[in-house]
Design a protein around this motif. Sequence first.
Motif, PDB file in Angstrom:
ATOM      1  N   GLY A  13       0.821  -1.198   0.000  1.00 54.09           N
ATOM      2  CA  GLY A  13       0.000   0.000   0.000  1.00 54.09           C
ATOM      3  C   GLY A  13       0.853   1.244   0.000  1.00 54.09           C
ATOM      4  N   TYR A  14       0.324   2.274   0.640  1.00 57.31           N
ATOM      5  CA  TYR A  14       0.950   3.600   0.573  1.00 57.31           C
ATOM      6  C   TYR A  14       0.855   4.293   1.932  1.00 57.31           C
ATOM      7  CZ  TYR A  14       0.147   2.581  -4.338  1.00 57.31           C
ATOM      8  OH  TYR A  14       0.120   1.964  -5.562  1.00 57.31           O
ATOM      9  N   TRP A  15       1.880   5.090   2.232  1.00 55.11           N
ATOM     10  CA  TRP A  15       1.916   5.917   3.445  1.00 55.11           C
ATOM     11  C   TRP A  15       1.805   7.376   3.037  1.00 55.11           C
ATOM     12  CZ3 TRP A  15       3.021   3.746   8.437  1.00 55.11           C
ATOM     13  CH2 TRP A  15       3.297   2.375   8.425  1.00 55.11           C
ATOM     14  N   ARG A  16       0.999   8.128   3.765  1.00 52.34           N
ATOM     15  CA  ARG A  16       0.776   9.538   3.489  1.00 52.34           C
ATOM     16  C   ARG A  16       0.891  10.350   4.788  1.00 52.34           C
ATOM     17  NH1 ARG A  16      -2.997  10.704  -0.617  1.00 52.34           N
ATOM     18  NH2 ARG A  16      -4.248  12.012   0.776  1.00 52.34           N
ATOM     19  N   VAL A  17       0.950  11.660   4.618  1.00 51.07           N
ATOM     20  CA  VAL A  17       0.842  12.554   5.778  1.00 51.07           C
ATOM     21  C   VAL A  17      -0.369  13.443   5.535  1.00 51.07           C
ATOM     22  CG1 VAL A  17       1.944  14.371   7.127  1.00 51.07           C
ATOM     23  CG2 VAL A  17       3.323  12.511   6.189  1.00 51.07           C
ATOM     24  N   GLY A  18      -1.292  13.461   6.473  1.00 52.20           N
ATOM     25  CA  GLY A  18      -2.523  14.229   6.332  1.00 52.20           C
ATOM     26  C   GLY A  18      -2.320  15.702   6.630  1.00 52.20           C
ATOM     27  N   ALA A  19      -3.405  16.442   6.484  1.00 50.26           N
ATOM     28  CA  ALA A  19      -3.350  17.897   6.627  1.00 50.26           C
ATOM     29  C   ALA A  19      -2.874  18.330   8.012  1.00 50.26           C
ATOM     30  CB  ALA A  19      -4.725  18.495   6.326  1.00 50.26           C
ATOM     31  N   GLU A  20      -3.209  17.557   9.027  1.00 47.81           N
ATOM     32  CA  GLU A  20      -2.854  17.925  10.406  1.00 47.81           C
ATOM     33  C   GLU A  20      -1.552  17.266  10.857  1.00 47.81           C
ATOM     34  OE1 GLU A  20      -4.752  20.172  11.959  1.00 47.81           O
ATOM     35  OE2 GLU A  20      -6.031  20.206  10.182  1.00 47.81           O
ATOM     36  N   GLY A  21      -0.791  16.724   9.893  1.00 47.91           N
ATOM     37  CA  GLY A  21       0.466  16.074  10.255  1.00 47.91           C
ATOM     38  C   GLY A  21       0.307  14.646  10.721  1.00 47.91           C
ATOM     39  N   ALA A  22      -0.903  14.108  10.580  1.00 56.06           N
ATOM     40  CA  ALA A  22      -1.127  12.714  10.953  1.00 56.06           C
ATOM     41  C   ALA A  22      -0.541  11.785   9.899  1.00 56.06           C
ATOM     42  CB  ALA A  22      -2.626  12.443  11.080  1.00 56.06           C
ATOM     43  N   VAL A  23      -0.118  10.604  10.316  1.00 56.20           N
ATOM     44  CA  VAL A  23       0.317   9.604   9.349  1.00 56.20           C
ATOM     45  C   VAL A  23      -0.901   8.781   8.924  1.00 56.20           C
ATOM     46  CG1 VAL A  23       0.990   8.019  11.215  1.00 56.20           C
ATOM     47  CG2 VAL A  23       1.909   7.677   8.908  1.00 56.20           C
ATOM     48  N   GLU A  24      -0.970   8.483   7.642  1.00 53.22           N
ATOM     49  CA  GLU A  24      -2.065   7.707   7.073  1.00 53.22           C
ATOM     50  C   GLU A  24      -1.461   6.516   6.332  1.00 53.22           C
ATOM     51  OE1 GLU A  24      -4.946  11.582   6.128  1.00 53.22           O
ATOM     52  OE2 GLU A  24      -4.249  10.322   4.475  1.00 53.22           O
ATOM     53  N   LEU A  25      -2.031   5.350   6.512  1.00 56.99           N
ATOM     54  CA  LEU A  25      -1.582   4.139   5.827  1.00 56.99           C
ATOM     55  C   LEU A  25      -2.786   3.509   5.131  1.00 56.99           C
ATOM     56  CD1 LEU A  25       0.340   1.723   5.250  1.00 56.99           C
ATOM     57  CD2 LEU A  25      -0.157   0.910   7.577  1.00 56.99           C
ATOM     58  N   VAL A  26      -2.716   3.352   3.810  1.00 56.15           N
ATOM     59  CA  VAL A  26      -3.767   2.635   3.069  1.00 56.15           C
ATOM     60  C   VAL A  26      -3.142   1.333   2.597  1.00 56.15           C
ATOM     61  CG1 VAL A  26      -5.221   4.567   2.400  1.00 56.15           C
ATOM     62  CG2 VAL A  26      -3.253   4.007   0.985  1.00 56.15           C
ATOM     63  N   LEU A  27      -3.793   0.226   2.923  1.00 58.22           N
ATOM     64  CA  LEU A  27      -3.111  -1.060   2.854  1.00 58.22           C
ATOM     65  C   LEU A  27      -4.046  -2.147   2.357  1.00 58.22           C
ATOM     66  CD1 LEU A  27      -0.282  -2.059   3.661  1.00 58.22           C
ATOM     67  CD2 LEU A  27      -1.212  -2.589   5.918  1.00 58.22           C
ATOM     68  N   ALA A  28      -3.530  -2.988   1.445  1.00 58.82           N
ATOM     69  CA  ALA A  28      -4.246  -4.175   0.981  1.00 58.82           C
ATOM     70  C   ALA A  28      -3.525  -5.421   1.498  1.00 58.82           C
ATOM     71  CB  ALA A  28      -4.299  -4.205  -0.538  1.00 58.82           C
ATOM     72  N   HIS A  29      -4.311  -6.380   1.977  1.00 61.57           N
ATOM     73  CA  HIS A  29      -3.775  -7.670   2.421  1.00 61.57           C
ATOM     74  C   HIS A  29      -4.330  -8.760   1.492  1.00 61.57           C
ATOM     75  CE1 HIS A  29      -3.016  -6.260   6.759  1.00 61.57           C
ATOM     76  NE2 HIS A  29      -3.755  -5.291   6.256  1.00 61.57           N
ATOM     77  N   PRO A  30      -3.530  -9.748   1.123  1.00 62.74           N
ATOM     78  CA  PRO A  30      -4.040 -10.805   0.236  1.00 62.74           C
ATOM     79  C   PRO A  30      -5.045 -11.728   0.913  1.00 62.74           C
ATOM     80  CG  PRO A  30      -1.783 -11.287   0.906  1.00 62.74           C
ATOM     81  CD  PRO A  30      -2.098  -9.909   1.412  1.00 62.74           C
TER      82      PRO A  30
END
Lengths: 163, 163
Positions: free
Chosen positions: A75-92
């Motif tokens: 998946g992908y790691w992002r940083v949100g508007a408030e400085g939060a870490v975001e992880l969007v992830l797929a599992h098989p």
Amino acid sequence: MSEPARQGQPLHDDVSALGFLLGTWAGEGQGKYATIKPFYYREEVSFGHTGKAFLTYVQRSWSTSDGRPLHAETGYWRVGAEGAVELVLAHPTGIAEVEEGTIDGNRLELSSRSIGLSSSAKPVTAISRSLWVDGDILRYKLAMAAFDQPAQQHLNAELHRIS
Amino acid sequence: MSEPARQGQPLHDDVSALGFLLGTWAGEGQGKYATIKPFYYREEVSFGHTGKAFLTYVQRSWSTSDGRPLHAETGYWRVGAEGAVELVLAHPTGIAEVEEGTIDGNRLELSSRSIGLSSSAKPVTAISRSLWVDGDILRYKLAMAAFDQPAQQHLNAELHRIS
């Protein structure tokens, strides 16, 4: 996969707080859960980037005892508007999840915001993870609620930077 | 990523109905949406497997006009108990989705079962896609509901097998 136009791009400013993750890490971990026997695994994790405002992420693990593949996730790691870490992830295993949390220097704390399950997925209802880097060592712990069990410690591993 | 113990494994029986997807495909597509100007893209898509009961999937696209990276997505394809196709997918725009649908020979029809959004994600509420392979050509169409717009045709592409 080829990426002819963007090799060597600098890390996007929006994800500079996650730059400490970049690279490939390998090592060993152990798993446990109320419904299974404890197990040991070998793991490799890669964090990359393309110059856009996210990190790419691929994880694979194998049984220490016989080498068979165990888990994978991507998946992908992002940083949100408030400085939060975001992880969007797929599992098989049929799971697509979003985790969010905090960045404190080289330490991340995340918990699931949404978990989508395919019809044949394992019944996972919550995941949380702590991940921290100390020099060339990346350690993480992961807790999970699944199979009608309460949230509990499931995985922990220590990985070393290999590239 | 290294996979020393399982190179050359046969495709798992549970995903044999998806075997026609295996390989790397490249080509061009066009996109449109009520809120943006039409655009053209170059795309590369890879379907792989590890011997376990899923296919791996990575997609990347670039602008035809200036080569800048556009979309990406990564995840896994499965076949459910009733022969349904399942797709668990992460998008770097903050979306983690599950799509499900039907397999009819070399044609797949899927629609979103769940869409998880991170706090900073684009407001996508539904995705559906048709994908079909004819010889060494893979074509797909994708419709999307987002930004308070009704579901509408968004992408279509024609890719050719390159490996």
